[in-house]
Design a protein around this motif. Structure first.
Motif, PDB file in Angstrom:
ATOM      1  N   ARG A   1       7.095  -7.926  -1.655  1.00 29.46           N
ATOM      2  CA  ARG A   1       5.962  -7.969  -2.567  1.00 29.46           C
ATOM      3  C   ARG A   1       5.684  -6.638  -3.256  1.00 29.46           C
ATOM      4  O   ARG A   1       4.729  -6.535  -4.022  1.00 29.46           O
ATOM      5  N   ALA A   2       6.502  -5.619  -3.016  1.00 31.32           N
ATOM      6  CA  ALA A   2       6.242  -4.295  -3.588  1.00 31.32           C
ATOM      7  C   ALA A   2       7.549  -3.634  -4.031  1.00 31.32           C
ATOM      8  O   ALA A   2       8.519  -3.589  -3.260  1.00 31.32           O
ATOM      9  N   VAL A   3       7.556  -3.134  -5.260  1.00 26.96           N
ATOM     10  CA  VAL A   3       8.727  -2.457  -5.830  1.00 26.96           C
ATOM     11  C   VAL A   3       8.248  -1.182  -6.519  1.00 26.96           C
ATOM     12  O   VAL A   3       7.217  -1.175  -7.209  1.00 26.96           O
ATOM     13  N   ASN A   4       9.002  -0.112  -6.341  1.00 22.02           N
ATOM     14  CA  ASN A   4       8.674   1.156  -7.002  1.00 22.02           C
ATOM     15  C   ASN A   4       9.884   1.647  -7.804  1.00 22.02           C
ATOM     16  O   ASN A   4      11.026   1.591  -7.337  1.00 22.02           O
ATOM     17  N   GLU A   5       9.618   2.109  -9.012  1.00 22.88           N
ATOM     18  CA  GLU A   5      10.668   2.664  -9.874  1.00 22.88           C
ATOM     19  C   GLU A   5      10.280   4.084 -10.251  1.00 22.88           C
ATOM     20  O   GLU A   5       9.209   4.306 -10.826  1.00 22.88           O
TER      21      GLU A   5
ATOM     22  N   THR B   1       4.898  -1.849  -8.660  1.00 22.67           N
ATOM     23  CA  THR B   1       4.543  -3.247  -8.872  1.00 22.67           C
ATOM     24  C   THR B   1       4.256  -3.906  -7.527  1.00 22.67           C
ATOM     25  O   THR B   1       5.022  -3.755  -6.571  1.00 22.67           O
ATOM     26  N   TRP B   2       3.159  -4.660  -7.492  1.00 27.57           N
ATOM     27  CA  TRP B   2       2.742  -5.332  -6.259  1.00 27.57           C
ATOM     28  C   TRP B   2       2.400  -6.783  -6.587  1.00 27.57           C
ATOM     29  O   TRP B   2       1.594  -7.061  -7.471  1.00 27.57           O
ATOM     30  N   PHE B   3       3.029  -7.703  -5.882  1.00 30.85           N
ATOM     31  CA  PHE B   3       2.811  -9.132  -6.087  1.00 30.85           C
ATOM     32  C   PHE B   3       1.893  -9.663  -4.989  1.00 30.85           C
ATOM     33  O   PHE B   3       2.157  -9.470  -3.800  1.00 30.85           O
ATOM     34  N   THR B   4       0.822 -10.336  -5.391  1.00 29.01           N
ATOM     35  CA  THR B   4      -0.102 -10.919  -4.425  1.00 29.01           C
ATOM     36  C   THR B   4      -0.682 -12.199  -5.003  1.00 29.01           C
ATOM     37  O   THR B   4      -1.354 -12.183  -6.030  1.00 29.01           O
TER      38      THR B   4
ATOM     39  N   SER C   1       0.385 -10.260 -10.378  1.00 30.16           N
ATOM     40  CA  SER C   1       1.379  -9.188 -10.264  1.00 30.16           C
ATOM     41  C   SER C   1       0.723  -7.934 -10.833  1.00 30.16           C
ATOM     42  O   SER C   1       0.491  -7.812 -12.033  1.00 30.16           O
ATOM     43  N   LEU C   2       0.390  -7.016  -9.956  1.00 28.96           N
ATOM     44  CA  LEU C   2      -0.309  -5.788 -10.334  1.00 28.96           C
ATOM     45  C   LEU C   2       0.702  -4.678 -10.556  1.00 28.96           C
ATOM     46  O   LEU C   2       1.664  -4.521  -9.792  1.00 28.96           O
ATOM     47  N   LYS C   3       0.452  -3.904 -11.607  1.00 31.37           N
ATOM     48  CA  LYS C   3       1.385  -2.829 -11.936  1.00 31.37           C
ATOM     49  C   LYS C   3       0.592  -1.573 -12.287  1.00 31.37           C
ATOM     50  O   LYS C   3      -0.377  -1.626 -13.047  1.00 31.37           O
ATOM     51  N   PHE C   4       1.024  -0.445 -11.712  1.00 30.56           N
ATOM     52  CA  PHE C   4       0.384   0.841 -11.964  1.00 30.56           C
ATOM     53  C   PHE C   4       1.482   1.848 -12.293  1.00 30.56           C
ATOM     54  O   PHE C   4       2.593   1.778 -11.762  1.00 30.56           O
TER      55      PHE C   4
ATOM     56  N   TYR D   1      -1.573   4.041 -16.558  1.00 28.65           N
ATOM     57  CA  TYR D   1      -1.895   2.670 -16.920  1.00 28.65           C
ATOM     58  C   TYR D   1      -2.054   1.804 -15.669  1.00 28.65           C
ATOM     59  O   TYR D   1      -1.542   2.116 -14.592  1.00 28.65           O
ATOM     60  N   ALA D   2      -2.779   0.698 -15.853  1.00 29.25           N
ATOM     61  CA  ALA D   2      -2.918  -0.338 -14.838  1.00 29.25           C
ATOM     62  C   ALA D   2      -2.842  -1.684 -15.545  1.00 29.25           C
ATOM     63  O   ALA D   2      -3.373  -1.848 -16.643  1.00 29.25           O
TER      64      ALA D   2
END
Length: 650
Positions: A78-82, A134-137, A141-144, A218-219
């Motif tokens: 549920r979580a990915v970081n780039e 990116t976090w999926f819940t 799908s939340l992205k910061f 950004y969010a």
């Protein structure tokens, strides 16, 4: 001079490009990449055309390597970081073929010798760090994310150093007060008589350097409301740090949203809508100008002198030109040597960098409320799959751009209207804030632009080996400023609203069609057809009609901005390629590319110096006229060009 600058001259381009990318799966959760690109360009005489003499040709040198690395980490399902980092170095230099000068500009006939704005050399070093999480819940799908860009710029511009003499149409009274007002001499006759209309030159320190960072945060939330309906909402903040005295805009908040809808859950129809605010960074040329060409605390980094044919005494532009030509300092037809401050001292023209302003100084400054321009963009589209092999779409886009940078001479007051000409004329010194200042050009964030366009698109796959794509755009663009360069200021600086017109970039109709056919032996043939209507152009008188000390902005009496209509354009290009195996892990791609295959003569530009032309002003270029005549065509786009290429893939 015209003979020496006319004919066929070599146009050379030497470009080297190289790129490399490596991707590595360090584990099931970790992907690493490395990319490096290299570009080295050397080009000469690319700017030559019918009204640009060979002595005004340019030399361009560019060196541009970039290195980027990245790491994508799947933390959990549920979580990915780039994370990415990038370094770029860019050295860009432009110089004139003629290193001497001065520039001689004969309105409507040609520009010759050393470009008075060159040489220009800029070195940029850019370091960028960027991270996206990116976090999926549930249905979200939340992205910061955050970005830091450190920009180091070293800019060297020898603006005004070479000097420029401008010649335009003049009333016959300049020769003999007894001549009637209807009698005029054109710019070429003015040049032959040595009647320079304006003269400008500068000396000093050409270098401005700074480190100016840029930050962004950004969010974003992507929310699947229900099957077939998704909404994305985001907010971005940007900070574009500028070099004083240019202020830094600190409230650049940019909300954005997008909607995707499948009516009735059908995948054959998709409706998309979106809105967003987008900020533009400030071009560093403005930072350079308000530092190098300004008066800051009584000091002028580049001191300038300006004079016109109306300047009283020996410092009149025509007297300076005639005297220096007689003395052999100014060479015609071949330049002899550069103009030096000592050459101008005999006319009382000096270049002090401190103390009181010399008479007829040209200054550039920024308004205290200068900010970044931004655009509000709205779009709506509908896509429909009619059959398994045919899809069509229709889209509408509207863009409203505000706070665009324009240049305005704040030394001008609202002059009275001349009863004979019917326009404002700045013949009275009381029409200037300071009559002894030639120009006080101010960069301000007051211009606006509007664009609306409809796009129709068709995609058709006839077989596994042949497909066709086509699109048509119907659009309209308006604005009230073309560029922040002072040569594009308003014709009537006391009435900026009169500048609202079709944009110089307005293109009412545009059509593009391309296809791809894969034949036997892995041969691919890809033709493309492009066609568009002409763009507007601005009619100019070619001389300082209203006496506001700007000789590049005046239009014929009664003419609005951009009332001319340029030539249309269409061309056919084609690319033929084939891949050939070169061992187990390598392939060669052999390519033949042809541009303007039909060798159509696409006219590019029009001589827009028309003097005191009478209306109507909605005019087009004239094929029956010479390039040096009003409305004659002055340049064409490239004829047929064929190139061969080889690409190695491994």
């Amino acid at each position: 001079m015209f003979t020496r600058n006319s004919g066929i001259f070599p146009f050379t381009t030497d470009a080297w490009r190289f790129s490399l990318r490596l991707d590595h799966h360090a584990s099931d959760r970790d992907l690493l990449f490395f990319r490096h690109s290299y570009s080295n360009l050397s080009e000469s005489n690319a700017n030559l055309e019918s009204l640009v003499g060979a002595s005004r040709g340019s030399e361009v040198e560019q060196f541009d390597p970039t290195t980027a690395v990245g790491w994508t980490r799947v933390i959990n399902p549920r979580a990915v970081n780039e994370a990415r980092a990038q370094w770029n170095y860019r050295a860009y230099g432009v110089n004139s073929v003629d290193k001497v000068g001065p520039e001689i500009r004969i309105a409507g006939f040609g520009t010759f010798n050393h470009d008075y704005l060159l040489p220009s050399r800029t070195i940029e070093r850019r370091y960028q760090l960027k991270d996206d999480f990116t976090w999926f819940t549930g249905s979200h799908s939340l992205k910061f994310g955050a970005l830091a860009l450190i920009r180091g710029t070293h800019s060297e511009g020898h603006v005004f150093f070479g000097g420029r003499f401008a010649f335009g149409d003049l009333p016959g009274a300049v020769l003999n007060p007894a001549l009637p007002p209807s009698f005029t001499i054109n710019a070429l006759q003015s040049f032959n008589l040595g009647l320079a209309q304006t003269y400008i030159q500068g000396w000093g320190n050409p270098t401005v350097a700074s480190t100016h960072p840029s930050f962004g945060f950004y969010a974003q939330d992507g929310y699947s409301i229900r099957p077939g309906l998704r909404l994305d909402i985001g907010l971005r903040y940007e900070l574009d740090k500028r070099l004083q005295p240019l202020p830094t805009d600190t409230n650049n908040l940019a909300p954005r949203f997008a909607l995707v809808w499948n009516p009735r859950g059908s995948p054959k129809t998709i409706v998309r809508a979106g809105y967003g605010i987008y900020y533009s960074p400030t071009y560093y040329q403005i930072d350079w100008t308000v530092n190098a060409l300004n008066d800051i605390n009584g000091r002028r980094q580049i001191a300038q002198a300006f004079s016109s044919i109306l300047t009283p005494g020996p410092a009149a532009a025509n007297n300076i030109f005639t005297t220096l030509r007689q003395q052999g300092v100014i060479g015609v037809p071949r330049p002899t040597r550069a103009l030096m401050p000592a050459d101008l001292a005999q006319f009382g023209v000096t270049f002090p960098q401190t103390g009181p302003l010399p008479p007829f100084t040209v200054l550039f400054q920024n308004s205290p409320d200068f900010v970044n321009p931004y655009s509000q963009q709205t779009s709506l589209s509908v896509e429909r799959q009619l059959t398994n092999s045919l899809a069509v779409s229709i889209a509408y886009t509207y863009v409203r751009t505000l706070k665009i940078v324009r240049s305005r001479d704040v030394n001008l007051l609202a002059a009275p209207v001349d009863p004979t000409l019917g326009i404002r004329v700045w013949s009275d010194p009381r029409s200037f804030v300071n009559p002894l200042v030639a120009q006080r050009n101010e960069f301000e964030s007051t211009a606006r632009a509007f664009y609306s366009g409809m796009i129709l698109e068709l995609n058709k796959r006839f077989s596994r080996t042949f497909s066709l794509h086509a699109n048509y755009t119907f659009s309209r663009a308006t604005d009230d400023a073309t560029d922040f360069n002072s040569d594009f200021q308003a014709a009537d600086q006391a009435n900026l609203r009169s500048e609202r017109a079709l944009s110089s970039f307005d293109q009412r109709h545009k059509f593009v069609a391309y296809s791809l056919w894969t034949g036997p032996g892995r041969i691919q043939i890809a033709p493309i057809i492009r066609a568009n209507s002409g763009r507007p152009f601005n009619l100019l008188a070619g001389f300082d009609l209203n006496q506001d000390r700007h000789d590049t902005t005046d239009r014929p009496i009664g003419a609005g901005r951009n009332t001319g209509h340029g030539p249309n354009f269409w061309t056919t290009d084609i690319r033929v390629s084939r891949e050939v195996a070169a061992g187990e892990h390598a392939r060669f791609e052999l390519m033949v590319e042809a541009f303007n295959l039909m060798n159509r003569q696409n006219l590019a530009s029009v001589n827009n110096i028309v003097g005191l032309m009478k209306g109507p002003f909605h005019v087009t270029g004239r094929a029956d006229r010479l390039p040096t005549e009003p409305l004659g065509f002055t340049s064409v786009y490239d004829p047929r060009r064929v190139q061969l290429g080889v690409r190695l893939k491994f």
